[in-house]
Each structure stands twice: as C-alpha cells, then as structure tokens.
Design an enzyme around this catalytic site. Structure first.
Site, mmCIF file in Angstrom:
data_model
loop_
_atom_site.group_PDB
_atom_site.id
_atom_site.type_symbol
_atom_site.label_atom_id
_atom_site.label_comp_id
_atom_site.label_asym_id
_atom_site.label_seq_id
_atom_site.Cartn_x
_atom_site.Cartn_y
_atom_site.Cartn_z
ATOM 1 N N LYS A 1 -34.258 22.329 78.603
ATOM 2 C CA LYS A 1 -35.513 21.811 79.079
ATOM 3 C C LYS A 1 -36.147 23.289 79.486
ATOM 4 C CE LYS A 1 -38.133 20.312 82.379
ATOM 5 N NZ LYS A 1 -39.444 21.065 82.471
ATOM 6 N N GLU B 1 -29.135 29.790 89.775
ATOM 7 C CA GLU B 1 -29.789 31.069 90.025
ATOM 8 C C GLU B 1 -31.076 30.793 90.515
ATOM 9 O OE1 GLU B 1 -32.072 34.441 89.622
ATOM 10 O OE2 GLU B 1 -31.700 34.000 87.477
ATOM 11 N N CYS C 1 -37.309 37.344 89.913
ATOM 12 C CA CYS C 1 -36.702 36.536 90.946
ATOM 13 C C CYS C 1 -35.713 37.745 91.756
ATOM 14 C CB CYS C 1 -35.648 35.638 90.365
ATOM 15 S SG CYS C 1 -34.544 36.130 89.227
ATOM 16 N N GLU D 1 -39.946 33.666 99.931
ATOM 17 C CA GLU D 1 -40.334 34.385 98.457
ATOM 18 C C GLU D 1 -41.704 34.041 98.028
ATOM 19 O OE1 GLU D 1 -38.029 34.493 94.438
ATOM 20 O OE2 GLU D 1 -38.132 32.514 95.460
#
Length: 495
Positions: free
Chosen positions: A189, A264, A298, A397
């Site tokens: 997906k 992750e 990331c 973040e």
C-alpha cells in the site's frame, strides 16, 4: 494534466493476483506534481473488498503457488532478475519518482536506482545461502538414544507494507526484497501522494516471473486500505514507515490478530560538530544532512550541535555553502533542491520557523515559502541559530528543510543534548579524534550513527530506531528475522 514529461506512465489500477483492475467501486483520485501543482494521472482507490481480494490472492499464492515450494536457488534467480529489470528501467523509474515526489532527478537516478537494485542482489544472496536452520546438541533422551535436534527458518505468510511519500522506491524495496527472499507473499500500500513507482515496480515484478498473487499493489487512503490490511487476520505482518503517531495506532489495531510489526518512525536527529573537526568537510555533511531531498528525510540531521569555539565560523561557512543549492525544476539534472510534497508540508515549515523566532532564535537564512516560475510547493532552505534544545522547533519533527543550531561547550554536554529527544533514529558527529569518535558514537541513543559523514547506507547494514523512532530493523541479514519464524524439531529415532 502532466503527460508531456513521459509517455509511459504506469497503469493507474490495482494489481491483484497478477491482474490489473479498476477499484470495485470505480473510484479514482488524482496524484499531483508538487513542482507544477498539476494533476499527473488518476489512480484507483481500493475498497475494503479490494483489499480482501488482495489478501486472499496472497494467501492462496503462499499456500498453493510454485513460490511456496520454490528452492532457494530458483528464488534467488528471480530476485536477481528483478535487479536486472530495475537497472534496465532506471531512467523511467527515476523520472517517475522525481515527478511524483519533487525529488531532484540527479538523486533519483544516481542514488535511488542503484540502491534498490543492490537490495535485491543482496537478498538473492541471502536466499541462496543464509536462510537455513542449524543442528543443535541436546541431552540424550530418557531411553538413552541420542536425538537429532535442529531448527528451521520458515516464512510467515502474507506480508503487508504501508510506505511513505518521501522515498517510495527505497522504503518499499527495503521491505519487499527480504520478504520475498524468505518466501513470503506481499501486498504493498503506497502513499496516496506518490503511487507512480509502486505501480511501475509491480510491472517489473510481473515481468520477472513472480507467480500470480505473490506480489500485489492496492492504492488508496490509509483510512480505508491501511486499516483493512492492519486488521485482516490473514495478514501476518505489517511493515510500516511513517509517523510515530500512525505507528502507535498500527500496533494497537494489529494487537487483536497478534501481527508481527516492524515500524520505522519519526526522527529529530542530532548532528554534532566538535572543535577539532575538519570544518569544511563538516559543513558539507551538515548541509547534506538537512537539505537532502528538501528535508523530507526521516534521518535528516535537523538538530546541529556545534562546539562554542567554532560556532560562529560554522554558521558562516554553513550559510555560505547552503546558498549554493540550486533550487528549481527537479527534472533538471542541475537542480539540487526541489519542492515540498504539498502545500500543507510547506506551510508546516513556516509554522515552526515562526515558533522558533518567537522563542528567540536567530533566522540566518530562508524561512519563507517560494515558487519557481510561479508554481510549486517550495520552502526556502532555512537555518535557525541559538535554538534552545527544549523548544518545540528543536524537539518536534518538522519533516522539511529547517535546521536548528545549538551551541555546546563539552563532550558530555553534546551527548546529553543529542540524547534529549523522544526520538532515536539517527545521529552523527564530526571529529578528527579517533577515541572521541567511537566514545561518543557508543553513547548516542540512535539506531544509526555516522562519523565524519551523513546519510551513507548499504544493503548489508541494518537500520532502524531507538525509543519513539521505531521497532525492528530493515536491511542486512537482521531484517530476515522479522519476515521468518523459527521452528525447532526434536527427533528421537530408534531405527
């Protein structure tokens, strides 16, 4: 609609059981270019019924297709053929990635393609020789016979991957390659914003000779498609890359079916420059660490910690070199800096810049939205100095090109500042002192630590996060553990 850039866009359909098909509802949604803000193409939006069809196809392929009984050498050949086809389709894949993500073509073509091809070659080697079990010495049985005891490493079954928009090819293949090497079947997906290379990769897997149902792609929303995969009892593992909050939700939703999960997740990685570093090299790495892929990375080095004796010099050098970034059309090979994925991501960067300035930070460069030829979701490369490490801009973040810089005095303070975060995905340091390099690396709470570099990866080296940055590891032989289960066999044979 963007059609002139490339004449061979992938089919905007679902790929289930070896067949390209429309969503059962007929529903489609557009994917847009973040560079031109124009529609690229319409993409099928899967329903829960479509997801169930994909799961059933993968389940049947796992239990009944030739893939289930294929020997390791034959499976390795398929993985190598996939790598060959990736390389043969390099220009096409790179162009689609850059159109969809806004990633500079120079990076898609030179980095992403080689990396994913090497992943499949690495795991072909794993399939060939590192998936077996081992014999074990055990105590004699009660009847005095010496039993045969051994372990087997067996695949889990149906694996589903839910992947993000920033590195669609890499962050899907880090899951697909080890899963297939271990003998599992797979459902992908992709992110709703960036489905193009996922669909093109399905064409490559089909051409490589994977049996029907071994690999499937279901495009659509996370709310419908993602949740259906997480909750489906025949999906044995979810491999997810994305935000920490969504990752927490996956763990909760998957608990009812006791799924294996690897996550992750987010990062706010600290990058330390000591006063004994090669400063010219250090600022090069610092610039790359935050502005690579326009900060949608990331493992971005978004917190720069600089020893006070070289603080002003580093800020000056870093600002100068960052002004050399070539901002423009990602499809131009000279461009090194493209747009954010969408308007919301661009505006989020501005929000955090304003917060930092209100808290007393100095804006050294950037800090504003911009366009190229009047179009695109661009945000200027941004450097904020004198940022308090406890502030929101330093702790949360941003997932964009916003660097916060904080001074420190001692090695111990640098380590404390670096570890003062809920995240622990990556970290790095710049120093010419070998003892300090390894001493600090050992104390940093992060799954990946770079010394005198940033962002270097290899298929053989695992990566993943500490703390709120995730669970499990991708790449390396370590990834195989999360795509297999171990069976122990104890045989007491008297004849």
């Amino acid at each position: 609609m963007v059609t002139s850039q490339h004449s061979a866009l992938p089919q905007g359909k679902l790929f289930i059981n070896g067949q390209w098909r429309d969503a059962s509802t007929g529903k489609t949604a557009p994917t847009f270019s973040p560079t031109t803000e124009e529609e690229i193409m319409q993409v099928a939006q899967a329903s829960e019924g479509d997801v169930n069809d994909a799961v059933e196809a993968a389940y049947n392929a796992f239990h009944h297709s030739e893939w289930a009984g294929m020997g390791p050498h034959e499976r390795a050949k398929v993985l190598n053929k996939i790598a060959d086809l990736i390389e043969a389709s390099a220009d096409e894949l790179a162009l689609l990635e850059s159109m969809d993500v806004g990633k500079p073509l120079q990076f898609s073509r030179t980095f992403d393609i080689g990396f994913i091809a090497n992943l499949f070659r690495f795991y072909s080697g794993v399939a060939n020789g590192q998936l077996g079990g081992s014999t074990r010495l055990v105590s004699p049985a009660e009847d005095g016979q010496m039993p045969l005891a051994y372990t087997r490493r067996e695949p889990l079954g149906v694996i589903a991957a839910i992947t993000p928009f920033n590195f669609p090819m890499i962050l899907s293949c880090t899951k697909i390659a080890p899963a297939l090497a271990a003998g599992n079947t797979f459902i992908h997906k992709p992110a709703s914003a960036t489905p193009l290379t996922a669909l093109k990769m399905a064409e490559i897997f089909e051409k490589a000779g994977l049996p029907n149902g071994v690999f499937n792609v279901v495009t659509g929303s996370g709310r419908i498609v993602g949740n259906a995969l997480v909750e489906h009892p025949k999906v044995k593992k979810i491999a997810f890359t994305g935000s920490t909050e969504v990752g927490k939700g996956i763990v909760k939703s998957g608990a009812d079916t006791l799924k294996k999960v690897t996550l992750e997740l987010g990062g706010k990685s600290a990058h330390i420059i000591f006063d004994d570093a090669n400063l010219d090299s250090a600022v090069q790495h610092a610039m790359f660490a935050i502005f690579f892929n326009k900060g949608e990375f990331c493992m971005a080095g978004s917190r720069l910690l600089v020893q006070r004796g070289v603080y002003d010099e580093v800020l000056e050098k870093l600002t100068q070199i960052s002004n050399s970034l070539v901002i423009g059309d990602p499809l131009d090979m000279d461009t090194s800096y493209g747009p954010q994925i969408d308007a919301a991501a661009r505006d989020n960067c501005k929000k955090y810049v304003d917060l930092a300035v209100a808290d007393g930070a100095r804006l050294l460069m950037g800090g504003k939205a911009m366009t190229v030829n009047g179009k695109g979701f661009y945000f200027e490369p941004t450097i904020l100095a004198d940022v308090d490490n406890s502030s929101r801009t330093a702790q949360e973040e941003i997932f964009g090109p916003v660097l916060v810089v904080t001074p420190f005095d001692t090695e111990e303070e640098a380590i404390a500042l670096a570890n003062d975060s809920e995240y622990g995905l990556a970290a790095g340091l710049q120093t010419e002192n070998l003892g300090r390099a390894h001493r600090v690396a050992h104390k940093l709470e992060a799954g990946m630590v770079w010394i005198n570099t940033w962002g270097q990866f290899d298929s053989a080296l695992p990566f993943g996060g500490y703390k709120a940055s995730g669970i499990g590891r991708e790449q390396g032989i370590e990834a195989i553990d999360s795509y297999t289960q171990t069976k122990s066999v104890y045989a007491n044979i008297s004849k």
